[in-house]
Write a protein that holds these residues in place. Structure first.
Motif, PDB file in Angstrom:
ATOM      1  N   ASN A  64       4.976  -4.010   2.226  1.00  0.00           N
ATOM      2  CA  ASN A  64       4.764  -4.261   0.800  1.00  0.00           C
ATOM      3  C   ASN A  64       6.078  -4.110   0.029  1.00  0.00           C
ATOM      4  OD1 ASN A  64       5.202  -1.511   0.478  1.00  0.00           O
ATOM      5  ND2 ASN A  64       3.076  -1.028  -0.054  1.00  0.00           N
ATOM      6  N   LYS A  65       6.017  -4.231  -1.282  1.00  0.00           N
ATOM      7  CA  LYS A  65       7.235  -4.235  -2.088  1.00  0.00           C
ATOM      8  C   LYS A  65       7.911  -2.860  -2.144  1.00  0.00           C
ATOM      9  CE  LYS A  65       4.756  -3.623  -6.481  1.00  0.00           C
ATOM     10  NZ  LYS A  65       4.498  -4.226  -7.817  1.00  0.00           N
ATOM     11  N   GLU A  66       7.164  -1.792  -1.786  1.00  0.00           N
ATOM     12  CA  GLU A  66       7.771  -0.456  -1.726  1.00  0.00           C
ATOM     13  C   GLU A  66       8.348  -0.161  -0.344  1.00  0.00           C
ATOM     14  OE1 GLU A  66       4.559  -0.738  -3.039  1.00  0.00           O
ATOM     15  OE2 GLU A  66       5.255  -0.660  -5.131  1.00  0.00           O
ATOM     16  N   GLU A 111      -5.585  -3.320   0.147  1.00  0.00           N
ATOM     17  CA  GLU A 111      -5.095  -2.421  -0.901  1.00  0.00           C
ATOM     18  C   GLU A 111      -3.919  -3.019  -1.670  1.00  0.00           C
ATOM     19  OE1 GLU A 111      -4.153   1.025   1.319  1.00  0.00           O
ATOM     20  OE2 GLU A 111      -6.257   1.546   1.729  1.00  0.00           O
ATOM     21  N   ASN A 112      -3.195  -3.950  -1.029  1.00  0.00           N
ATOM     22  CA  ASN A 112      -2.025  -4.561  -1.653  1.00  0.00           C
ATOM     23  C   ASN A 112      -2.244  -6.044  -1.952  1.00  0.00           C
ATOM     24  OD1 ASN A 112       0.440  -2.480  -1.408  1.00  0.00           O
ATOM     25  ND2 ASN A 112      -0.830  -2.291   0.419  1.00  0.00           N
ATOM     26  N   ASN A 124      -0.218  -7.756  -4.666  1.00  0.00           N
ATOM     27  CA  ASN A 124       1.239  -7.661  -4.587  1.00  0.00           C
ATOM     28  C   ASN A 124       1.795  -8.525  -3.455  1.00  0.00           C
ATOM     29  OD1 ASN A 124       1.333  -5.564  -6.624  1.00  0.00           O
ATOM     30  ND2 ASN A 124       0.489  -4.206  -5.064  1.00  0.00           N
ATOM     31  N   LEU A 128       3.441  -9.512  -0.103  1.00  0.00           N
ATOM     32  CA  LEU A 128       3.446  -8.893   1.217  1.00  0.00           C
ATOM     33  C   LEU A 128       4.270  -9.737   2.179  1.00  0.00           C
ATOM     34  CD1 LEU A 128      -0.300  -7.836   1.588  1.00  0.00           C
ATOM     35  CD2 LEU A 128       1.651  -6.320   1.242  1.00  0.00           C
ATOM     36  N   ARG A 164      -4.213 -13.293   0.896  1.00  0.00           N
ATOM     37  CA  ARG A 164      -4.374 -11.868   0.591  1.00  0.00           C
ATOM     38  C   ARG A 164      -5.780 -11.609   0.049  1.00  0.00           C
ATOM     39  NH1 ARG A 164       0.935 -12.257  -2.220  1.00  0.00           N
ATOM     40  NH2 ARG A 164      -0.170 -11.799  -4.168  1.00  0.00           N
ATOM     41  N   LYS A 174      -8.824  -9.452   1.822  1.00  0.00           N
ATOM     42  CA  LYS A 174      -9.444  -8.358   1.053  1.00  0.00           C
ATOM     43  C   LYS A 174     -10.964  -8.519   1.019  1.00  0.00           C
ATOM     44  CE  LYS A 174      -9.387  -6.228  -3.582  1.00  0.00           C
ATOM     45  NZ  LYS A 174     -10.821  -6.467  -3.911  1.00  0.00           N
TER      46      LYS A 174
END
Length: 266
Positions: free
Chosen positions: A162-164, A209-210, A213, A215, A244, A248
Motif C-alpha cells: 500500500n501507499k505506506e 482494507e485498502n 487506496n 495498491l 480493488r 473487497k
C-alpha cells in the motif's frame, strides 16, 4: 490386647463412616449449587460444578447420574438459545447476501465441479487482463487468481504493497503445481496462479482494507542469472480501482456465505 483391637476396629469403622458421610455431603452440596446456578441461568458455572462432581466424587454414582441429567438439561437450553439466535440473525444475513450477490455473475459447471461459483461483474467483462481475480464458491471458500500476460515470467508468488509501504505476500506456488498454469499464445505468455485460503495469507483482507487506496502488485518469479550474478525476476503493476472494489466485495460475500452455511441456510 483383644479389647485394644476391638477399640481400634471401632475407631476405624467410625472414621470410615465419617469420611463417607463427608464425601456424600460434599457431592450433594456441589450438586445443589449446580442446580441453583442452572435455575439462575448461570450455565457455565453449573457445568463447572458438574465437572467437579465427576472429578472429585467418582464413587458417588447416584449423584453423578443426577449431574449427567442436569447437564443434558443445560445443553438443551443452550441449543434452543443458539437456534433462536440464528433464527433472529438469518433475515439480516440473507438481506446482506442479496445486496452483495447482485454484483456477481453466478456460474455452475456440474460436469466438472459440484458447486456454484461467484465472480464479480467488474472482473468478468472484456478480455483477460493482468490483474488479481477473486472467485467465491457457494460454501464461502475464497480464491485469488493472479493473471499475467507478456514476456515469460513463470511467477509463483504475489506481493501487494500500500501507499505506506506496508505489504503482504502469498506463499510460493511451485511451477509443477496444478494451481500454477501457463501457456503461450502467438508469442505471449499467459500465466494463471491460483491462491487458496491456506496459501494466500492475509492478501484478500489487506486488499479489502485498502480498497480506497492505490495498491502496487508485484509478481515474483525465481531469480535469473545475469553476468553480474542473480537478479530478482519480478513484474509490477497497480491494481485497478474496480478490481480493488471487486476483491473487497468478494471478501464480504465469502464471509456472509460462511455465516449462512453455519446457521444452516445453505
Amino acid at each position: 490386647m483383644q479389647k485394644l483391637g476391638v477399640i481400634l476396629f471401632l475407631c476405624f469403622l467410625l472414621t470410615s463412616c465419617n469420611g463417607g458421610q463427608q464425601e456424600e455431603n460434599g457431592a450433594e452440596t456441589l450438586y445443589a449449587e449446580a442446580e441453583k446456578c442452572f435455575a439462575d441461568g448461570n450455565y457455565n458455572r453449573s457445568k463447572i460444578l458438574i465437572d467437579s462432581i465427576h472429578t472429585e466424587y467418582r464413587l458417588k454414582v447416584d449423584v453423578r447420574k443426577r449431574a449427567d441429567s442436569l447437564m443434558k438439561q443445560i445443553k438443551a437450553v443452550e441449543d434452543e438459545r443458539t437456534r433462536a439466535y440464528f433464527d433472529s440473525l438469518r433475515p439480516y444475513k440473507e438481506a446482506e447476501f442479496e445486496s452483495l450477490v447482485k454484483n456477481f455473475r453466478i456460474t455452475s459447471d456440474t460436469a466438472y465441479h459440484n458447486y456454484t461459483k461467484y465472480t464479480h461483474k467488474n472482473q468478468c467483462a472484456g478480455a483477460p487482463r493482468i490483474s488479481l481475480i477473486a472467485e467465491v464458491k457457494d460454501n464461502g471458500e475464497l480464491s485469488i487468481i493472479s493473471v499475467y500476460s507478456g514476456r515469460k515470467l513463470n511467477h509463483k508468488q504475489v506481493k501487494v504493497t500500500n501507499k505506506e509501504n506496508l505489504f503482504v505476500e502469498t506463499a510460493s506456488i511451485d511451477l509443477d503445481s496444478p494451481y500454477n498454469n501457463r501457456f503461450e499464445d502467438y508469442g505471449t505468455q499467459w500465466e494463471y496462479v491460483t491462491f487458496l485460503d491456506y496459501n494466500m495469507g492475509d492478501l484478500p483482507s489487506f486488499i479489502a482494507e485498502n480498497a480506497d487506496n492505490q495498491l502496487k502488485v508485484t509478481l515474483i518469479a525465481d531469480s535469473i542469472e545475469t553476468k553480474k550474478g542473480k537478479k530478482a525476476n519480478t513484474y509490477t503493476y497497480f491494481l485497478d480501482p474496480l478490481d480493488r472494489i471487486a476483491i473487497k466485495e468478494a471478501v464480504e460475500l465469502s464471509g456472509v456465505l460462511k455465516e449462512l452455511r453455519s446457521i444452516g441456510v445453505q
